[in-house]
Write a protein that holds these residues in place. Structure first.
Motif, short mmCIF file in Angstrom:
data_model
loop_
_atom_site.label_atom_id
_atom_site.label_comp_id
_atom_site.label_asym_id
_atom_site.label_seq_id
_atom_site.Cartn_x
_atom_site.Cartn_y
_atom_site.Cartn_z
N HIS A 1 55.51 44.78 50.17
CA HIS A 1 56.82 44.57 50.80
C HIS A 1 56.86 43.26 51.55
O HIS A 1 55.82 42.64 51.79
N HIS B 207 59.00 41.26 55.14
CA HIS B 207 59.49 41.61 56.48
C HIS B 207 60.73 40.82 56.87
O HIS B 207 61.52 41.28 57.67
N HIS C 244 53.11 41.46 51.49
CA HIS C 244 51.78 42.07 51.57
C HIS C 244 51.85 43.59 51.40
O HIS C 244 52.93 44.16 51.30
FE LIG Z 1 54.12 44.92 56.54
#
Ligand SMILES: [Fe+2]
Length: 219
Positions: free
Chosen positions: A106, A108, A164
C-alpha cells in the motif's frame, strides 16, 4: 479521557486515547508544523519526540494492541486511531499485525514516521517504475527490506519509500505506531499487487472509529 475500550468509543476526533505521552508528541508535531515548511526537516526534527514515545511503556491501552478479527484489511490486522485532527491533517494510530500476517502492499500519500512498539516487523519497500498514466497498472520493484524491532522507526516522505508492506516476523503480534500527516485509514489511497502489476483504490478504515461516508470511490 477515553474509556480505553476501542469498540465503545464516544470520540471520533481529537485525543481518542488521551494520555500525556500522546499529547506531548502531537503538540510537538503541531509546533514543528508551524515552525517548519519543509517536510523533510520537520520529519527529522520529530525524531527525538517519536523515539521517546516508542521507548516509553504503559501509555498504550491493551485494547488498542489487539488483533482485529473483523479487520477490513484482512489477516486479523487491527488499526486503532489514537489521535485524529478534525481537519484531516494529522493522525496517530497503532497497527497490530498478528504473527505471520502481512499488510497489503500500500501507499500512504503523506509524510510521517512509523516505529515498532512491540514484536518485530519486516518492512519491504518498492520503487514504482511506471509513470502512473494507467490508473489500474503499477510496475513495482523491491527497493529495500529491513527488520525493525522495538524502538526502531523509519520515515515516509512521499514519493520516496511510500509504497511498502509490513509482515510480523516475531512469534507474537507486532504493534507499530504511525504518525502521519493525513487521516490515513479514512483517505482513499492505493493497494498494489506487484506480481500482477495492478493497483486499486484502497481505504483501510480504523478498527475503532468509522470513516465518514463518501461517494468518492477513490483516485
Ligand atoms: Fe504503511
Amino acid at each position: 479521557m477515553c474509556d480505553h475500550s476501542p469498540h465503545d468509543h464516544h470520540t471520533d476526533f481529537g485525543f481518542i486515547v488521551d494520555v500525556p505521552e500522546i499529547r506531548a508528541l502531537i503538540e510537538e508535531t503541531q509546533r514543528l508544523t508551524t515552525a517548519m515548511s519543509s517536510h523533510a526537516e520537520r520529519v527529522k526534527a520529530l525524531r527525538p519526540a517519536f523515539s521517546r514515545l516508542l521507548a516509553t511503556d504503559g501509555w498504550l491501552p491493551d485494547a488498542f494492541a489487539q488483533p482485529d478479527r473483523t479487520s477490513a484489511m484482512g489477516g486479523g490486522i487491527g488499526q486503532y486511531a489514537l489521535y485524529r485532527a478534525s481537519d484531516g491533517s494529522l493522525c496517530l494510530f497503532s497497527l497490530v499485525v498478528p504473527a505471520g500476517a502481512s499488510t497489503p502492499v500500500h501507499d500512504h500519500l503523506a509524510w510521517g514516521l512509523v516505529g515498532v512498539y512491540r514484536g518485530v516487523q519486516q518492512d519491504t519497500t518498492y520503487d514504482r517504475l511506471d509513470d502512473g498514466s494507467d490508473a489500474g497498472r503499477a510496475d513495482l520493484r523491491v527497493a529495500s527490506q529491513q527488520v525493525v524491532s522495538r524502538g526502531g522507526f523509519y520515515t515516509l516522505l512521499p514519493p520516496e519509500g511510500d509504497i511498502h508492506y509490513v509482515s510480523t516476523v516475531s512469534d507474537t503480534p507486532s504493534v507499530s505506531i504511525h504518525l502521519l500527516a493525513n487521516d490515513t485509514a479514512c483517505v482513499w489511497r492505493h493497494r498494489f499487487d506487484p506480481d500482477a502489476g495492478t493497483v486499486a483504490a484502497f481505504r483501510s478504515g480504523y478498527s475503532n472509529v468509522k470513516c465518514a461516508a463518501t461517494p468518492d470511490l477513490g483516485p
